[in-house]
Design a protein around this motif. Structure first.
Motif, mmCIF file in Angstrom:
data_model
loop_
_atom_site.group_PDB
_atom_site.id
_atom_site.type_symbol
_atom_site.label_atom_id
_atom_site.label_comp_id
_atom_site.label_asym_id
_atom_site.label_seq_id
_atom_site.Cartn_x
_atom_site.Cartn_y
_atom_site.Cartn_z
ATOM 1 N N ILE A 8 34.050 11.758 -1.904
ATOM 2 C CA ILE A 8 34.766 11.113 -0.805
ATOM 3 C C ILE A 8 35.855 10.234 -1.392
ATOM 4 N N THR A 9 36.807 9.901 -0.556
ATOM 5 C CA THR A 9 37.826 8.910 -0.912
ATOM 6 C C THR A 9 37.812 7.861 0.184
ATOM 7 N N PRO A 23 37.982 14.581 1.042
ATOM 8 C CA PRO A 23 39.418 14.909 1.020
ATOM 9 C C PRO A 23 39.736 16.166 1.833
ATOM 10 N N GLY A 24 40.752 16.040 2.696
ATOM 11 C CA GLY A 24 41.181 17.163 3.511
ATOM 12 C C GLY A 24 40.366 17.399 4.761
#
Length: 136
Positions: A8-9, A23-24
């Protein structure tokens, strides 16, 4: 079998507000002040509830139950001293569906909490987990 690794970010927005996710993929907003979104501790019990809820839905589908209504209320009891972690989590499952009875509902919930829910099994083992069931 190779271990699954999740990534995860999390991006700081302002104050105690963060936004993130895989991400995305769709993102969630987490607010340490619980103002613009749930805070980290609420997010934790939301994750636990959605995990066990998903298990219950899938198990009841296999039992040929057609759910019409399903809600989980959760009460998390936290320590007064730091770290203010959960010491108990109580789920209240409220279900209504065609072909649903108490035995099927309890079996699905028990399987989720005791075997399948990865979020519950990721919590500290001394957290008391309990539940109540209400058929609507």
């Amino acid at each position: 079998m190779a271990q699954e690794i999740k990534h995860i970010t999390l991006q700081w927005q302002k104050d105690l507000v963060f936004q993130g996710g895989e991400p995305g993929k769709p993102e969630v907003l987490i607010d340490g002040d619980n103002a613009l979104g749930p805070g980290p501790m609420l997010t934790l019990i939301l994750a636990a509830a959605s995990c066990t809820g998903s298990d219950v839905v899938l198990i009841l589908q296999k039992k040929r139950v057609e759910l019409k209504e399903f809600r989980i209320d959760v009460a998390g009891t936290r320590r007064e001293q730091e770290p203010r972690r959960y010491v108990a989590i109580q789920f209240t499952y409220r279900l209504r569906g065609d072909g649903l009875d108490e035995a099927k509902a309890r079996h699905a919930i028990d399987l989720s909490l005791e075997k399948y829910c990865s979020v519950i099994h990721s919590l500290a083992p001394d957290i008391r987990i309990g539940y109540e069931l209400e058929l609507l």
